[in-house]
Write a protein that holds these residues in place. Structure first.
Motif, PDB file in Angstrom:
ATOM      1  N   UNK A   1     -67.159 100.795  63.608  1.00 44.72           N
ATOM      2  CA  UNK A   1     -67.805  99.936  64.736  1.00 44.72           C
ATOM      3  C   UNK A   1     -67.871  98.303  63.746  1.00 44.72           C
ATOM      4  N   UNK A   2     -68.061  98.281  62.619  1.00 48.41           N
ATOM      5  CA  UNK A   2     -68.353  96.884  62.217  1.00 48.41           C
ATOM      6  C   UNK A   2     -66.988  96.357  62.356  1.00 48.41           C
ATOM      7  N   UNK A   3     -65.875  96.792  61.924  1.00 48.21           N
ATOM      8  CA  UNK A   3     -64.407  96.342  61.749  1.00 48.21           C
ATOM      9  C   UNK A   3     -64.044  95.963  63.480  1.00 48.21           C
ATOM     10  N   UNK A   4     -64.527  96.682  64.280  1.00 42.02           N
ATOM     11  CA  UNK A   4     -64.154  96.528  65.909  1.00 42.02           C
ATOM     12  C   UNK A   4     -64.895  95.054  66.087  1.00 42.02           C
ATOM     13  N   UNK A   5     -66.140  94.843  65.701  1.00 45.17           N
ATOM     14  CA  UNK A   5     -66.933  93.860  66.104  1.00 45.17           C
ATOM     15  C   UNK A   5     -66.605  92.674  65.296  1.00 45.17           C
ATOM     16  N   UNK A   6     -65.961  92.695  63.914  1.00 50.35           N
ATOM     17  CA  UNK A   6     -65.239  91.452  63.427  1.00 50.35           C
ATOM     18  C   UNK A   6     -63.997  91.040  64.012  1.00 50.35           C
ATOM     19  N   UNK A   7     -63.361  92.031  64.379  1.00 46.23           N
ATOM     20  CA  UNK A   7     -62.137  91.954  65.133  1.00 46.23           C
ATOM     21  C   UNK A   7     -62.314  91.337  66.698  1.00 46.23           C
ATOM     22  N   UNK A   8     -63.251  91.486  67.330  1.00 45.48           N
ATOM     23  CA  UNK A   8     -63.534  91.041  68.615  1.00 45.48           C
ATOM     24  C   UNK A   8     -64.083  89.564  68.522  1.00 45.48           C
ATOM     25  N   UNK A   9     -64.772  89.376  67.685  1.00 46.65           N
ATOM     26  CA  UNK A   9     -65.338  87.795  67.198  1.00 46.65           C
ATOM     27  C   UNK A   9     -64.298  87.197  66.969  1.00 46.65           C
ATOM     28  N   UNK A  10     -63.532  87.479  65.949  1.00 44.71           N
ATOM     29  CA  UNK A  10     -62.496  86.760  65.587  1.00 44.71           C
ATOM     30  C   UNK A  10     -61.366  86.505  66.665  1.00 44.71           C
ATOM     31  N   UNK A  11     -61.033  87.410  67.296  1.00 45.06           N
ATOM     32  CA  UNK A  11     -59.842  87.541  68.555  1.00 45.06           C
ATOM     33  C   UNK A  11     -60.381  86.357  69.443  1.00 45.06           C
ATOM     34  N   UNK A  12     -61.878  86.257  70.051  1.00 45.50           N
ATOM     35  CA  UNK A  12     -62.311  85.183  70.807  1.00 45.50           C
ATOM     36  C   UNK A  12     -61.950  83.827  70.465  1.00 45.50           C
ATOM     37  N   UNK A  13     -62.346  83.706  68.874  1.00 44.58           N
ATOM     38  CA  UNK A  13     -62.178  82.236  68.590  1.00 44.58           C
ATOM     39  C   UNK A  13     -60.792  81.978  68.394  1.00 44.58           C
ATOM     40  N   UNK A  14     -59.974  82.995  67.809  1.00 51.83           N
ATOM     41  CA  UNK A  14     -58.296  82.769  67.854  1.00 51.83           C
ATOM     42  C   UNK A  14     -57.690  82.399  69.097  1.00 51.83           C
TER      43      UNK A  14
ATOM     44  N   UNK B   1     -53.585  89.759  70.630  1.00 45.43           N
ATOM     45  CA  UNK B   1     -53.898  91.267  70.237  1.00 45.43           C
ATOM     46  C   UNK B   1     -54.066  91.280  68.610  1.00 45.43           C
ATOM     47  N   UNK B   2     -55.175  91.369  68.296  1.00 42.50           N
ATOM     48  CA  UNK B   2     -55.471  91.537  66.886  1.00 42.50           C
ATOM     49  C   UNK B   2     -56.016  92.907  66.327  1.00 42.50           C
ATOM     50  N   UNK B   3     -54.878  93.211  65.391  1.00 39.70           N
ATOM     51  CA  UNK B   3     -55.191  94.507  64.694  1.00 39.70           C
ATOM     52  C   UNK B   3     -55.643  94.262  63.212  1.00 39.70           C
ATOM     53  N   UNK B   4     -56.627  94.861  62.779  1.00 39.47           N
ATOM     54  CA  UNK B   4     -57.263  94.590  61.382  1.00 39.47           C
ATOM     55  C   UNK B   4     -57.235  95.941  60.465  1.00 39.47           C
ATOM     56  N   UNK B   5     -56.779  95.436  59.102  1.00 45.51           N
ATOM     57  CA  UNK B   5     -56.795  96.720  58.398  1.00 45.51           C
ATOM     58  C   UNK B   5     -57.770  96.400  56.981  1.00 45.51           C
ATOM     59  N   UNK B   6     -58.208  97.084  56.585  1.00 46.33           N
ATOM     60  CA  UNK B   6     -59.035  97.022  55.501  1.00 46.33           C
ATOM     61  C   UNK B   6     -58.549  97.659  54.107  1.00 46.33           C
ATOM     62  N   UNK B   7     -58.038  96.834  53.063  1.00 48.14           N
ATOM     63  CA  UNK B   7     -57.635  97.329  51.619  1.00 48.14           C
ATOM     64  C   UNK B   7     -58.681  97.095  50.615  1.00 48.14           C
ATOM     65  N   UNK B   8     -58.462  97.650  49.516  1.00 48.79           N
ATOM     66  CA  UNK B   8     -59.184  97.534  48.465  1.00 48.79           C
ATOM     67  C   UNK B   8     -58.136  97.210  47.253  1.00 48.79           C
ATOM     68  N   UNK B   9     -58.623  95.975  46.777  1.00 47.40           N
ATOM     69  CA  UNK B   9     -57.888  95.371  45.614  1.00 47.40           C
ATOM     70  C   UNK B   9     -58.867  95.058  44.361  1.00 47.40           C
ATOM     71  N   UNK B  10     -58.688  96.225  43.556  1.00 51.70           N
ATOM     72  CA  UNK B  10     -59.884  96.216  42.609  1.00 51.70           C
ATOM     73  C   UNK B  10     -60.135  94.958  41.672  1.00 51.70           C
ATOM     74  N   UNK B  11     -61.210  94.531  41.818  1.00 49.05           N
ATOM     75  CA  UNK B  11     -61.619  93.416  40.970  1.00 49.05           C
ATOM     76  C   UNK B  11     -60.857  92.150  41.164  1.00 49.05           C
ATOM     77  N   UNK B  12     -60.280  91.836  42.461  1.00 52.67           N
ATOM     78  CA  UNK B  12     -59.334  90.908  42.677  1.00 52.67           C
ATOM     79  C   UNK B  12     -59.779  89.368  42.109  1.00 52.67           C
ATOM     80  N   UNK B  13     -61.117  89.219  42.250  1.00 52.49           N
ATOM     81  CA  UNK B  13     -61.621  87.704  42.006  1.00 52.49           C
ATOM     82  C   UNK B  13     -61.653  87.499  40.616  1.00 52.49           C
TER      83      UNK B  13
END
Length: 304
Positions: free
Chosen positions: A259-272, A281-293
């Motif tokens: 649900x949260x990813x869908x909400x993020x995608x919808x809000x971003x898509x409207x602005x884009x 058409x916006x497709x989002x993926x979530x990936x883990x990059x350990x301690x990337x900062x």
């Protein structure tokens, strides 16, 4: 050779670069978007939302101002923040004028002192914008003006509200007066030098910040995996990845049953779609990059 204003042959055209500096969350990006009349720099209530130098161009009849919106100045404690601060301070070697933005409601004394010390070593004219005056009583604002005027030899002090636009035109007038004579650097239709993919990625990152509240810290980066135009540009298919540092953060960004990813995608898509003037058409993926900062290679990969 100077360019002469067509409407007034006695007026010399002015142009120059202006660095927008300030502490985190002072409202620099909101002010830039207000001056441009269009959103190119993302905003949120979280400090350090801006990580890169953002260029925006304001065109006027007698001048062209090239603004460099910068990350908030603060004492960096990790590799990501160190790069963020370096990116901000590096703009001082590129500009003709500094616009120092201060939150008139909630001061950030350590960051502001750090920036004042840095500016004291420069020979650039510095203008002070006391922002968020819509949230401050008149008497308190007058005290702020007096205090700041005694701390640094500002070329001018202008109270503004980036949120509602109050006094922003006045601020632009003052900056125009301080610019050197010169030719425009960008053609009249130019708003920024940023690639569209960068702005799209930033818009997605903004929505991830805004819609996860305080649950997700700054361990979020966004990369564009693919960007394809179809139907002669009427439809744009975008695949993007949201990178986090831990599995627990991935779960928060995705949310229950996605649900949260869908909400993020919808809000971003409207602005884009507003930005691109096309269906998206916006497709989002979530990936883990350990301690990337804290990882130099990852920081380079994500453009920091």
């Amino acid at each position: 050779m100077n360019i002469v204003n067509v409407t007034d042959p006695n007026q010399t055209f002015k142009s120059g670069f202006v660095a927008i500096l300030g502490a985190p969350n002072a409202g620099k990006s909101t002010l830039l978007n207000r001056m441009l009349g269009q959103k190119i720099s993302i905003t949120s209530k979280k400090p350090q939302t801006t990580r890169n130098r953002i260029l925006g161009v304001v065109h006027r009849t007698g001048s062209q101002m090239v603004f460099l919106d910068t990350p908030g100045i603060h004492r960096a404690k990790n590799p990501l923040n160190a790069r963020i601060v370096d990116a901000a301070l590096s703009t001082l070697s590129e500009v003709d004028l500094v616009l120092f933005v201060v939150d008139s409601q909630i001061p950030d004394d350590p960051s502001e002192r750090l920036l004042l010390n840095t500016l004291s070593d420069q020979r650039l004219p510095v203008l002070l914008a006391l922002n968020k005056i819509d949230q401050v009583q008149q008497q308190a604002l007058l005290a702020q003006i007096e205090r700041w005027s005694g701390l640094f030899p500002f070329a001018a002090v202008v109270p503004v509200s980036a949120k509602n636009g109050e006094q922003v035109d006045r601020l632009i007038d003052v900056m125009e007066d301080a610019l050197p004579a010169g030719e425009p650097f960008f053609p009249p239709e130019s708003l920024t030098d940023l690639p569209v993919r960068f702005i799209v990625a930033e818009m997605i990152r903004e929505k991830a910040f805004r819609l996860t509240g305080q649950e997700i810290p700054y361990a979020v980066a966004v990369t564009i995996d693919s960007f394809k135009e179809e139907k002669k540009g009427a439809l744009i298919r975008i695949h993007a990845s949201i990178h986090v540092e831990r599995d627990s953060q991935k779960g928060i960004v995705i949310g229950r049953q996605g649900a949260k990813l869908k909400q993020i995608g919808e809000a971003a898509r409207q602005e884009i779609e507003v930005l691109l003037g096309a269906h998206v058409f916006l497709k989002l993926f979530v990936r883990v990059q350990k301690n990337w900062t804290k990882d130099t290679r990852a920081l380079n990969k994500f453009g920091y």
